[in-house]
Design an enzyme around this catalytic site. Sequence first.
Site, PDB file in Angstrom:
ATOM      1  N   VAL A   1      47.826  63.053  48.796  1.00  0.00           N
ATOM      2  CA  VAL A   1      46.633  62.561  49.479  1.00  0.00           C
ATOM      3  C   VAL A   1      46.404  61.093  49.121  1.00  0.00           C
ATOM      4  O   VAL A   1      46.201  60.763  47.954  1.00  0.00           O
ATOM      5  CB  VAL A   1      45.395  63.378  49.033  1.00  0.00           C
ATOM      6  CG1 VAL A   1      44.144  62.840  49.711  1.00  0.00           C
ATOM      7  CG2 VAL A   1      45.594  64.852  49.328  1.00  0.00           C
TER       8      VAL A   1
ATOM      9  N   ARG B   1      37.188  54.143  51.988  1.00  0.00           N
ATOM     10  CA  ARG B   1      35.737  54.350  52.146  1.00  0.00           C
ATOM     11  C   ARG B   1      35.293  54.167  53.595  1.00  0.00           C
ATOM     12  O   ARG B   1      34.239  53.610  53.878  1.00  0.00           O
ATOM     13  CB  ARG B   1      34.929  53.413  51.226  1.00  0.00           C
ATOM     14  CG  ARG B   1      35.386  53.384  49.781  1.00  0.00           C
ATOM     15  CD  ARG B   1      35.402  54.741  49.090  1.00  0.00           C
ATOM     16  NE  ARG B   1      35.900  54.581  47.735  1.00  0.00           N
ATOM     17  CZ  ARG B   1      37.146  54.881  47.359  1.00  0.00           C
ATOM     18  NH1 ARG B   1      38.025  55.381  48.231  1.00  0.00           N
ATOM     19  NH2 ARG B   1      37.512  54.703  46.117  1.00  0.00           N
TER      20      ARG B   1
ATOM     21  N   TYR C   1      36.619  66.280  45.684  1.00  0.00           N
ATOM     22  CA  TYR C   1      36.841  67.437  46.547  1.00  0.00           C
ATOM     23  C   TYR C   1      35.708  68.461  46.611  1.00  0.00           C
ATOM     24  O   TYR C   1      35.730  69.345  47.464  1.00  0.00           O
ATOM     25  CB  TYR C   1      38.149  68.132  46.142  1.00  0.00           C
ATOM     26  CG  TYR C   1      39.348  67.238  46.393  1.00  0.00           C
ATOM     27  CD1 TYR C   1      39.833  67.057  47.679  1.00  0.00           C
ATOM     28  CD2 TYR C   1      39.955  66.539  45.358  1.00  0.00           C
ATOM     29  CE1 TYR C   1      40.911  66.210  47.925  1.00  0.00           C
ATOM     30  CE2 TYR C   1      41.036  65.698  45.591  1.00  0.00           C
ATOM     31  CZ  TYR C   1      41.505  65.540  46.880  1.00  0.00           C
ATOM     32  OH  TYR C   1      42.563  64.695  47.117  1.00  0.00           O
TER      33      TYR C   1
HETATM   34  C1  LIG Z   1      40.871  58.908  46.936  1.00  0.00           C
HETATM   35  C2  LIG Z   1      41.173  58.332  48.322  1.00  0.00           C
HETATM   36  C3  LIG Z   1      42.180  59.238  49.034  1.00  0.00           C
HETATM   37  C4  LIG Z   1      39.848  58.291  49.101  1.00  0.00           C
HETATM   38  O1  LIG Z   1      40.114  57.948  50.460  1.00  0.00           O
HETATM   39  P1  LIG Z   1      38.957  57.355  51.431  1.00  0.00           P
HETATM   40  O2  LIG Z   1      39.487  57.370  52.821  1.00  0.00           O
HETATM   41  O3  LIG Z   1      38.463  56.093  50.857  1.00  0.00           O
HETATM   42  O4  LIG Z   1      37.825  58.455  51.295  1.00  0.00           O
HETATM   43  P2  LIG Z   1      36.624  58.660  52.333  1.00  0.00           P
HETATM   44  O5  LIG Z   1      36.177  57.335  52.874  1.00  0.00           O
HETATM   45  O6  LIG Z   1      36.975  59.712  53.332  1.00  0.00           O
HETATM   46  O7  LIG Z   1      35.525  59.205  51.328  1.00  0.00           O
HETATM   47  C5  LIG Z   1      34.991  60.494  51.395  1.00  0.00           C
HETATM   48  C6  LIG Z   1      33.857  60.593  50.417  1.00  0.00           C
HETATM   49  O8  LIG Z   1      34.391  60.510  49.085  1.00  0.00           O
HETATM   50  C7  LIG Z   1      33.796  59.438  48.372  1.00  0.00           C
HETATM   51  N1  LIG Z   1      34.846  58.850  47.545  1.00  0.00           N
HETATM   52  C8  LIG Z   1      36.031  58.394  47.988  1.00  0.00           C
HETATM   53  N2  LIG Z   1      36.770  57.941  46.945  1.00  0.00           N
HETATM   54  C9  LIG Z   1      36.010  58.122  45.845  1.00  0.00           C
HETATM   55  C10 LIG Z   1      36.234  57.861  44.464  1.00  0.00           C
HETATM   56  N3  LIG Z   1      37.365  57.326  44.018  1.00  0.00           N
HETATM   57  N4  LIG Z   1      35.238  58.185  43.601  1.00  0.00           N
HETATM   58  C11 LIG Z   1      34.084  58.743  44.044  1.00  0.00           C
HETATM   59  N5  LIG Z   1      33.834  59.014  45.355  1.00  0.00           N
HETATM   60  C12 LIG Z   1      34.784  58.708  46.233  1.00  0.00           C
HETATM   61  C13 LIG Z   1      33.295  58.487  49.448  1.00  0.00           C
HETATM   62  O9  LIG Z   1      32.242  57.693  48.973  1.00  0.00           O
HETATM   63  C14 LIG Z   1      32.854  59.457  50.522  1.00  0.00           C
HETATM   64  O10 LIG Z   1      31.583  59.996  50.162  1.00  0.00           O
HETATM   65  P3  LIG Z   1      30.553  60.552  51.275  1.00  0.00           P
HETATM   66  O11 LIG Z   1      31.195  61.734  51.919  1.00  0.00           O
HETATM   67  O12 LIG Z   1      29.336  60.900  50.464  1.00  0.00           O
HETATM   68  O13 LIG Z   1      30.347  59.409  52.238  1.00  0.00           O
HETATM   69  C15 LIG Z   1      41.761  56.909  48.175  1.00  0.00           C
HETATM   70  O14 LIG Z   1      40.848  56.084  47.484  1.00  0.00           O
HETATM   71  C16 LIG Z   1      43.105  56.848  47.458  1.00  0.00           C
HETATM   72  O15 LIG Z   1      44.140  56.892  48.093  1.00  0.00           O
HETATM   73  N6  LIG Z   1      43.113  56.752  46.091  1.00  0.00           N
HETATM   74  C17 LIG Z   1      44.379  56.715  45.304  1.00  0.00           C
HETATM   75  C18 LIG Z   1      45.143  58.041  45.358  1.00  0.00           C
HETATM   76  C19 LIG Z   1      44.308  59.235  44.982  1.00  0.00           C
HETATM   77  O16 LIG Z   1      43.571  59.259  44.008  1.00  0.00           O
HETATM   78  N7  LIG Z   1      44.440  60.309  45.789  1.00  0.00           N
HETATM   79  C20 LIG Z   1      43.839  61.597  45.508  1.00  0.00           C
HETATM   80  C21 LIG Z   1      44.930  62.482  44.989  1.00  0.00           C
HETATM   81  S1  LIG Z   1      44.351  64.101  44.609  1.00  0.00           S
END
Ligand SMILES: CC(C)(COP(=O)(O)OP(=O)(O)OC[C@H]1O[C@@H](n2cnc3c(N)ncnc32)[C@H](O)[C@@H]1OP(=O)(O)O)[C@@H](O)C(=O)NCCC(=O)NCCS
Length: 424
Positions: free
Chosen positions: A85, A93, A126
């Site tokens: 993911v 975000r 999650y």
């Molecule tokens: C984690 C990741 C996938 C998030 O993707 P994203 O497209 O920015 O997430 P979204 O915009 O759909 O966010 C969904 C929700 O999660 C929250 N969120 C996203 N990343 C977050 C983080 N690192 N910490 C806390 N909250 C977070 C957002 O604020 C949003 O909250 P809301 O529903 O209240 O508005 C991305 O930052 C990433 O690729 N990180 C590095 C790899 C990783 O950690 N992957 C997960 C592996 S299990």
Amino acid sequence: MTDSAVIDIRAVTEDDLPAWTRTWGNGYLRPYTEHSVDAIRATARQDRLIGAFDMDRCVGTYRSTPQELTVPGGAVLPVSAVSKVSVAGTHRRRGLLSRMVATDLRGAFERGEPLAVLDAAQYPLYGRYGFGPATAMAWFEIDVHRARLDPGRTADVSGVLQVDAREYLKAAPAVYERLRAVQHGALRRDEQWWLDATGQRPEGAAERPEPFFALHIDPDTGEADGLLCFSAEETWGSMLPRSPLWIRDLVAVSSRAEAALLRYAVTVDWVATVHLPYRAPDTLLPLWLGDPRAARVSALSDYMWLRVLDTPRALSARTYGVEGGLVLEVTDAAGYAAGRWSLQGGPDGASCVRTGRAPDLRIDVRDLSALYLGDDSATRLAALGGTEELRPGALARADAMFRTGRRPWSPRAVLGRRYQAGAP
Ligand SMILES: CC(C)(COP(=O)(O)OP(=O)(O)OC[C@H]1O[C@@H](n2cnc3c(N)ncnc32)[C@H](O)[C@@H]1OP(=O)(O)O)[C@@H](O)C(=O)NCCC(=O)NCCS
């Protein structure tokens, strides 16, 4: 900046794979190599690969694999196992993760998978999608000199055999299958997994030094009943050996095998520290040492997260600690698990059907998911606010029913070099 609504969330095609793999590698800080795409292709034949595409540029990755999970009592349920993911740093975000999760959970529900599972890299991500932390893990660092296994004599390692990768590959999968049949929280390891774990898969194998392998042989049957895989690095200081040893996998189906394999690892000459990752926090392993305090916990954390999608199928598949009945009002913003359910269960089996009776407990799907494998308690979850007791005594009954004698464990092996960078 592109409007998020025009970013397409869709299944990945063969042509998309190189860009998808590179985007995932960027997200996970894994440098792209010529083998990266082959490695994904080799292991992803039955998987659902989803991508987020801004015009034709891949900006998000998501994978789910058809898996099998052993639940309390030994039944095995089909589950959707989520991995890979990531969202590109340029597109974070803006809701892309939420859209990919929604697409995949809908697919899992429609395919009839009653549960989804994942290893959460970050705790806060999650819960909002109905996942709850369902297993925990402890990571130990064993100080060999305090372990009180006398190096002047040989600690009891009878039954342990040093083997090469081929011998290991012949015996180890059957050992794991025996454990998986009784270990709630365990997932299937398929043939590709074993080839990868033993460095026998052509793609990417050359990038990894071969680890060391051992088996434990049951003296009564002559069959392997335990497996151990580790790596080590020769290190000296002031003419004293200070080598670290990293256990990559240790699985046993008897206490005798588990004790012998741990003692073997801890008495390897020149080793000063043994790293023992990903155990259930109630593991007995430290107790096989002369001094269990020699095993310090260097990380204690939630590990596998689970999401109930089909409440009656999930709840009727497991067994319960005591005979009892509960009416659960399950709330689920996405709808999949929601409803009022009558659960009747005990040590021999369970049924769960829709009901109109007054509920005993109101429980959010996130809490139900955390409770499912027996690692958490309804009383704790109620104190946190996601579960409400509607009939006196219902929390205590739920605790007695859902809790398991030993905590769930989802055995993981550490593959690749990454481990040597240290505990998570
Ligand atoms: C984690 C990741 C996938 C998030 O993707 P994203 O497209 O920015 O997430 P979204 O915009 O759909 O966010 C969904 C929700 O999660 C929250 N969120 C996203 N990343 C977050 C983080 N690192 N910490 C806390 N909250 C977070 C957002 O604020 C949003 O909250 P809301 O529903 O209240 O508005 C991305 O930052 C990433 O690729 N990180 C590095 C790899 C990783 O950690 N992957 C997960 C592996 S299990």
